[in-house]
Scaffold this active site. Structure first.
Site, PDB file in Angstrom:
ATOM      1  N   LYS A  43       0.852  -1.182   0.000  1.00 47.65           N
ATOM      2  CA  LYS A  43       0.000   0.000   0.000  1.00 47.65           C
ATOM      3  C   LYS A  43       0.892   1.238   0.000  1.00 47.65           C
ATOM      4  O   LYS A  43       1.996   1.219   0.530  1.00 47.65           O
ATOM      5  CB  LYS A  43      -0.862  -0.005   1.270  1.00 47.65           C
ATOM      6  CG  LYS A  43      -2.022   0.958   1.270  1.00 47.65           C
ATOM      7  CD  LYS A  43      -3.169   0.451   0.457  1.00 47.65           C
ATOM      8  CE  LYS A  43      -4.336   1.434   0.491  1.00 47.65           C
ATOM      9  NZ  LYS A  43      -4.074   2.739  -0.110  1.00 47.65           N
ATOM     10  N   SER A  44       0.427   2.307  -0.621  1.00 47.11           N
ATOM     11  CA  SER A  44       1.180   3.561  -0.559  1.00 47.11           C
ATOM     12  C   SER A  44       1.214   4.050   0.884  1.00 47.11           C
ATOM     13  O   SER A  44       0.169   4.235   1.507  1.00 47.11           O
ATOM     14  CB  SER A  44       0.525   4.618  -1.456  1.00 47.11           C
ATOM     15  OG  SER A  44       0.681   4.280  -2.819  1.00 47.11           O
ATOM     16  N   MET A  69     -10.175   6.898  -2.176  1.00 50.92           N
ATOM     17  CA  MET A  69      -9.774   6.237  -0.938  1.00 50.92           C
ATOM     18  C   MET A  69      -9.101   7.191   0.048  1.00 50.92           C
ATOM     19  O   MET A  69      -9.303   7.080   1.252  1.00 50.92           O
ATOM     20  CB  MET A  69      -8.832   5.068  -1.252  1.00 50.92           C
ATOM     21  CG  MET A  69      -9.423   4.032  -2.214  1.00 50.92           C
ATOM     22  SD  MET A  69     -10.940   3.254  -1.610  1.00 50.92           S
ATOM     23  CE  MET A  69     -10.256   2.214  -0.317  1.00 50.92           C
ATOM     24  N   GLY A  70      -8.260   8.092  -0.455  1.00 51.79           N
ATOM     25  CA  GLY A  70      -7.596   9.037   0.439  1.00 51.79           C
ATOM     26  C   GLY A  70      -6.404   8.464   1.184  1.00 51.79           C
ATOM     27  O   GLY A  70      -6.123   8.850   2.320  1.00 51.79           O
ATOM     28  N   CYS A 128      -1.486  10.778  -6.913  1.00 50.16           N
ATOM     29  CA  CYS A 128      -2.708  10.410  -6.204  1.00 50.16           C
ATOM     30  C   CYS A 128      -3.771  11.478  -6.420  1.00 50.16           C
ATOM     31  O   CYS A 128      -3.616  12.623  -5.984  1.00 50.16           O
ATOM     32  CB  CYS A 128      -2.453  10.247  -4.718  1.00 50.16           C
ATOM     33  SG  CYS A 128      -3.937   9.714  -3.829  1.00 50.16           S
ATOM     34  N   LYS A 162       5.158   6.698 -10.115  1.00 48.94           N
ATOM     35  CA  LYS A 162       3.828   6.396 -10.637  1.00 48.94           C
ATOM     36  C   LYS A 162       3.205   7.701 -11.127  1.00 48.94           C
ATOM     37  O   LYS A 162       3.153   8.689 -10.382  1.00 48.94           O
ATOM     38  CB  LYS A 162       2.944   5.759  -9.578  1.00 48.94           C
ATOM     39  CG  LYS A 162       1.606   5.271 -10.143  1.00 48.94           C
ATOM     40  CD  LYS A 162       0.867   4.382  -9.171  1.00 48.94           C
ATOM     41  CE  LYS A 162      -0.355   3.768  -9.828  1.00 48.94           C
ATOM     42  NZ  LYS A 162      -1.071   2.851  -8.908  1.00 48.94           N
ATOM     43  N   ASN A 191      -1.876   5.903 -13.261  1.00 43.85           N
ATOM     44  CA  ASN A 191      -2.784   5.876 -12.126  1.00 43.85           C
ATOM     45  C   ASN A 191      -4.200   6.078 -12.668  1.00 43.85           C
ATOM     46  O   ASN A 191      -4.395   6.261 -13.873  1.00 43.85           O
ATOM     47  CB  ASN A 191      -2.424   6.992 -11.136  1.00 43.85           C
ATOM     48  CG  ASN A 191      -2.868   6.659  -9.711  1.00 43.85           C
ATOM     49  OD1 ASN A 191      -3.814   5.926  -9.498  1.00 43.85           O
ATOM     50  ND2 ASN A 191      -2.145   7.218  -8.738  1.00 43.85           N
ATOM     51  N   GLY A 247      -3.685  -0.215 -15.925  1.00 44.07           N
ATOM     52  CA  GLY A 247      -4.924   0.408 -16.390  1.00 44.07           C
ATOM     53  C   GLY A 247      -5.709  -0.466 -17.345  1.00 44.07           C
ATOM     54  O   GLY A 247      -5.272  -0.712 -18.467  1.00 44.07           O
ATOM     55  N   GLY A 248      -6.850  -0.959 -16.877  1.00 45.68           N
ATOM     56  CA  GLY A 248      -7.767  -1.672 -17.758  1.00 45.68           C
ATOM     57  C   GLY A 248      -7.379  -3.095 -18.097  1.00 45.68           C
ATOM     58  O   GLY A 248      -7.864  -3.646 -19.091  1.00 45.68           O
ATOM     59  N   THR A 270      -8.362  -2.749 -10.426  1.00 41.53           N
ATOM     60  CA  THR A 270      -9.806  -2.971 -10.325  1.00 41.53           C
ATOM     61  C   THR A 270     -10.182  -4.446 -10.453  1.00 41.53           C
ATOM     62  O   THR A 270     -10.976  -4.969  -9.665  1.00 41.53           O
ATOM     63  CB  THR A 270     -10.547  -2.155 -11.401  1.00 41.53           C
ATOM     64  OG1 THR A 270     -10.361  -0.751 -11.143  1.00 41.53           O
ATOM     65  CG2 THR A 270     -12.032  -2.460 -11.397  1.00 41.53           C
TER      66      THR A 270
END
Length: 311
Positions: A43-44, A69-70, A128, A162, A191, A247-248, A270
């Site tokens: 996790k970041s 998410m923050g 982010c 990133k 991102n 991505g995707g 995702t």
């Protein structure tokens, strides 16, 4: 068949998680070790533990997701302790993601990482889009150069950044010129597409709470943008700077296209969230079928070899 060389290490698979998905706790991280992912990322981290934005802050749709998410995480020390234990038992290098609330905090965190026993890859998140009141650093080119100049004045371990998606050819050129000035190990692109909006038509309201419903878009929606960014950086960056394509990626076909554009590693966000760690085995199986059909016995035979239409 799936081996990829990333800097001086050969991973058995190009697939890994995207930071933020299946990597909050040690249990989730261990689940990635037991999967067919080639490696994984934390996790970041921020210096202290963060709860993140109020819920609901993630919402799935047929074609992807929206999130704000923050930066929820368990704090720098938690993940460094995990890394230290991991390195005692495994030789495969992992990735450590840093995305603090301010650039000064980022620098302080990286100094701690520099002084630690961590010997994997560091990913600095300059993109982010989901912290209220905090703009994406990587859209400010002068600030990006300033930050990287300061970081590389002391940081000697393998480090990549990133990036958010860029949408203009001139911006590809400008940011690549800056990135080429530094001894970056990799660029992770992209991102999520920042500040999208998804609506529940029955309730006539937004689907997530933070930022009045605005959030980062991921999943199938963003694959064309991700592919364009991967290709743009593959053709503009120094050959020593490798590309992580994100991505995707839902299928083996998506993975094939990212690799064809020039990615060396692939991060899944995702779809990992939706499907769990079995997604890695499924995508690799689908990729194997494509490679067999095309007569490819390894990824290097087609990586980066995207063709354009000639007159």
């Amino acid at each position: 068949m799936f081996e990829v060389t990333f800097q001086n290490y050969t991973f058995q698979s190009p697939l890994m998680n995207a930071s933020g998905v299946h990597c909050m706790t040690s249990e989730e991280l261990n689940g990635l070790i037991d999967s067919r992912a080639g490696t994984f990322i934390t996790k970041s981290v921020t210096r202290q533990k963060r709860q993140g934005n109020p819920e609901p802050r993630y919402y799935e749709t047929t074609l992807g997701s929206i999130n704000s998410m923050g930066l929820p995480n368990l704090g720098f020390d938690y993940y460094l302790d995990y890394v230290n234990e991991y390195q005692k038992n495994f030789s495969t290098p992992m990735f450590f993601s840093v995305a603090s609330m301010s650039m000064q905090e980022n620098i302080e965190t990286l100094k701690k990482l520099e002084d630690s026993d961590f010997h994997g890859f560091t990913e600095l998140n300059l993109s982010c889009p989901n912290v209220a009141g905090k703009p994406q650093v990587a859209y400010d080119f002068a600030l990006t150069e300033q930050i990287l100049t300061e970081i590389f004045s002391f940081y000697t371990k393998p480090l990549g950044v990133k990036l958010p998606p860029y949408f203009d050819i001139a911006h590809f050129d400008q940011i690549a010129t800056i990135l080429n000035k530094f001894p970056l190990t990799f660029v992770n692109s992209i991102n999520s597409v920042g500040n999208g909006l998804i609506i529940d038509p029955d309730k006539e309201q937004v689907v997530i709470k933070p930022k009045e419903g605005f959030g980062g878009i991921g999943g199938e929606y963003i694959k064309p943008t991700a592919l364009a960014n991967v290709r743009a950086f593959y053709t503009r960056l120094n050959p020593s700077i490798q590309i992580i394509g994100t991505g995707g990626i839902v299928s083996g076909q998506d993975a094939f296209e990212h690799l064809l554009c020039g990615a060396s590693m692939l991060q899944i966000g995702t779809q990992l969230y939706k499907e769990g760690t079995s997604v890695f085995a499924r995508i690799l199986d689908e990729l194997a079928v494509i490679m067999d059909t095309k007569g490819y016995s390894n990824i290097q035979q087609f990586q980066g070899k995207l063709k354009t239409i000639e007159e």
